[in-house]
Design an enzyme around this catalytic site. Structure first.
Site, PDB file in Angstrom:
ATOM      1  N   SER A   5      36.630  -3.657  59.782  1.00  0.00           N
ATOM      2  CA  SER A   5      36.639  -4.820  58.900  1.00  0.00           C
ATOM      3  C   SER A   5      37.632  -5.879  59.394  1.00  0.00           C
ATOM      4  O   SER A   5      37.564  -6.285  60.539  1.00  0.00           O
ATOM      5  CB  SER A   5      36.953  -4.333  57.484  1.00  0.00           C
ATOM      6  OG  SER A   5      36.428  -5.233  56.565  1.00  0.00           O
ATOM      7  N   HIS A  17      29.782  -0.609  53.884  1.00  0.00           N
ATOM      8  CA  HIS A  17      30.975  -1.067  54.605  1.00  0.00           C
ATOM      9  C   HIS A  17      32.044   0.025  54.538  1.00  0.00           C
ATOM     10  O   HIS A  17      32.677   0.226  53.493  1.00  0.00           O
ATOM     11  CB  HIS A  17      31.447  -2.333  53.885  1.00  0.00           C
ATOM     12  CG  HIS A  17      32.569  -3.046  54.541  1.00  0.00           C
ATOM     13  ND1 HIS A  17      32.417  -3.787  55.687  1.00  0.00           N
ATOM     14  CD2 HIS A  17      33.879  -3.151  54.195  1.00  0.00           C
ATOM     15  CE1 HIS A  17      33.568  -4.329  56.018  1.00  0.00           C
ATOM     16  NE2 HIS A  17      34.473  -3.954  55.132  1.00  0.00           N
TER      17      HIS A  17
HETATM   18  C1  GTR Z   1      36.342  -8.920  52.914  1.00  0.00           C
HETATM   19  C2  GTR Z   1      36.246 -10.042  53.902  1.00  0.00           C
HETATM   20  C3  GTR Z   1      35.667  -9.545  55.185  1.00  0.00           C
HETATM   21  C4  GTR Z   1      36.265  -8.224  55.647  1.00  0.00           C
HETATM   22  C5  GTR Z   1      36.686  -7.329  54.511  1.00  0.00           C
HETATM   23  C6  GTR Z   1      37.718  -6.262  54.836  1.00  0.00           C
HETATM   24  O1  GTR Z   1      36.779  -9.328  51.694  1.00  0.00           O
HETATM   25  O2  GTR Z   1      35.442 -11.042  53.357  1.00  0.00           O
HETATM   26  O3  GTR Z   1      35.772 -10.549  56.170  1.00  0.00           O
HETATM   27  O4  GTR Z   1      37.305  -8.424  56.522  1.00  0.00           O
HETATM   28  O5  GTR Z   1      37.241  -8.020  53.457  1.00  0.00           O
HETATM   29  O6  GTR Z   1      38.601  -6.435  55.668  1.00  0.00           O
HETATM   30  O7  GTR Z   1      37.677  -5.233  54.158  1.00  0.00           O
END
Ligand code: GTR
Length: 442
Positions: free
Chosen positions: A277, A418
């Site tokens: 992420s 995710h």
């Molecule tokens: C989200 C963000 C992403 C990603 C994610 C993370 O809120 O929009 O770009 O980086 O966080 O790091 O878990």
């Protein structure tokens, strides 16, 4: 119809946090027909139009691209601090039921114990005869989060509250031990013959817009990669091309390699860097700048990471600049509503790791990160890899779920959300096993 409660909650939150409110108002596209079709910049053409025809010319183009990413996206970072010093603070040869030796090392950035310090947690597989390769990654919730091992020192650094993960009043508690163990199968990594190294990313800088005031960005001047002495004056403002938080976290990863180069238990020429992420974005930027990383793995890194900026799908430049203004440099804000003017795109970030192996991992349900945009970006980096005689990304089409590709640019689309799962590690370990032995000594 949407339930009313979440909408009211979002509204209330928006009033409390103006940037969250502004971010919510930015339109997000999930329609493939509306992603836009601005042409991508060509990594193999210099800014003056000259084509890049050889690996030697690529070295020059690489400098040009690094400069462009520094100026327009991530900012300029300093080099290795002149007074950097290391202190082993604990060693346990019988950790994890005898599987590993646990070592904790303080990386004293100004040479002093009372200055800024990175706390490195390192597990070495017991029974290994010579320098072992290393899996390295920054973690989100403190070193104890990676494994329930009771011997890991609890951090005292600021953390975002997360009660279910044992983080209360901005501090990690005993309850945080192992809170992200499912993302770091440390035992599996060790059994495969790799050392495992991790650092809490907040040791470098707390992740909020004011974080830089207490992080490394307040201590070291951004000098564009040269070795730095400690800043004499406290830094009170950052120029628009200075490093952002992603730059600061990436810089910390290079300091970990500085340490690993001094530790004979590991082979510092075989450091595999993984990031998830926002830390996947960080891993890509670290690997682009510092060629000591042998392999780079980006997991679900999305916007500002592997995904193409020009493709408007899921999170976009305007949204990320509004929600997370501190991640990038000041100049990047100029592209919020004019992405086509950005002189680079993210396939060129991937290409900056060439010819070293790199792996882009996406997750099917992680639409926010634009899985298809991550694949297309890896594919568009391929010509640079082929210039070096490698296979680049050997997938002409976007592979289906669980059809991993382990060419020099690796890729998979995992089922699910995710996250980092065992499936991902199985791929990355196989990828590292395949590519590390073939890598030339520097
Ligand atoms: C989200 C963000 C992403 C990603 C994610 C993370 O809120 O929009 O770009 O980086 O966080 O790091 O878990």
């Amino acid at each position: 119809m949407k339930p009313l409660f979440p909408a009211l909650f979002a509204l209330a939150l928006g009033c409390l946090l103006p940037s969250a409110h502004a971010a919510e108002a930015i339109p997000i596209n999930y329609d493939e027909a509306k992603v836009g079709n601005d042409p991508l910049p060509d990594p193999l053409t210099f800014a003056n139009g000259r084509p890049v025809k050889s690996p030697r010319a690529w070295r020059e183009r690489r400098q040009e691209l690094l400069e462009l990413f520094q100026t327009h996206v991530y900012g300029r970072s300093p080099g290795r601090p002149r007074d950097l010093a290391f202190a082993v603070t604990s060693t346990d040869p019988n950790a994890l039921g005898g599987l590993a030796t646990r070592k904790e090392v303080d990386l004293r950035l100004t040479g002093k114990a009372n200055g800024p310090v990175i706390h490195l947690l390192l597990y070495l597989p017991n029974g290994a005869t010579s320098g072992v390769p290393v899996m390295l990654g920054l973690n989100f919730e403190g070193n104890p989060c990676v494994n329930p091992d009771p011997g890991i020192t609890l951090p005292t650094a600021w953390m975002r509250d997360h009660k279910e993960a044992g983080i209360v009043n901005n501090r990690a508690t005993e309850a945080s031990r192992g809170c992200q163990a499912s993302r770091w199968n440390v035992e599996k990594i060790l059994r495969r013959g790799y050392a495992f190294a991790t650092v809490y990313y907040g040791d470098l800088e707390p992740d909020h817009p004011d974080g830089w005031k207490s992080g490394v960005r307040s201590v070291f001047p951004a000098t564009g990669g040269r070795t730095v002495a400690k800043s004499r004056e406290p830094i009170t403002a950052l120029p628009d091309d200075a490093w952002g938080a992603i730059g600061a976290w990436a810089w910390g990863l290079s300091r970990v390699v500085d340490y690993l180069e001094t530790d004979h238990a590991v082979d510092a020429r075989k450091v595999v860097l993984m990031g998830h992420s926002r830390l996947g974005k960080t891993a890509l930027w670290a690997g682009a700048q510092d060629e000591r990383f042998a392999i780079v793995i980006s997991n679900n890194s999305g916007e500002g990471g592997a995904a193409l900026a020009r493709r408007d799908f899921g999170e976009n430049v305007r949204r990320i600049n509004t929600s997370f203004p501190h991640w990038f440099n000041g100049h990047f804000k100029r592209y919020s509503t004019n992405v086509a003017a950005l002189p680079v795109d993210q396939h060129e970030l991937i290409a900056l790791t060439a010819p070293r192996p790199i792996y882009v991992a996406s997750a099917e349900q992680d639409k926010w990160a634009d899985p298809r945009g991550e694949f297309l970006s890896a594919q568009a980096a391929s010509p640079v890899y082929r210039l070096f005689g490698t296979d680049g990304l050997a997938a002409p089409e976007w592979p289906a779920v669980h059809q991993p590709v382990h060419s020099t640019i690796g890729y998979h689309l995992r089922a699910g959300a995710h996250d980092v799962l065992d499936y991902d590690w199985d791929q990355w370990l196989a990828f590292a096993d395949k590519h590390l032995p073939a890598m030339k000594r520097r």
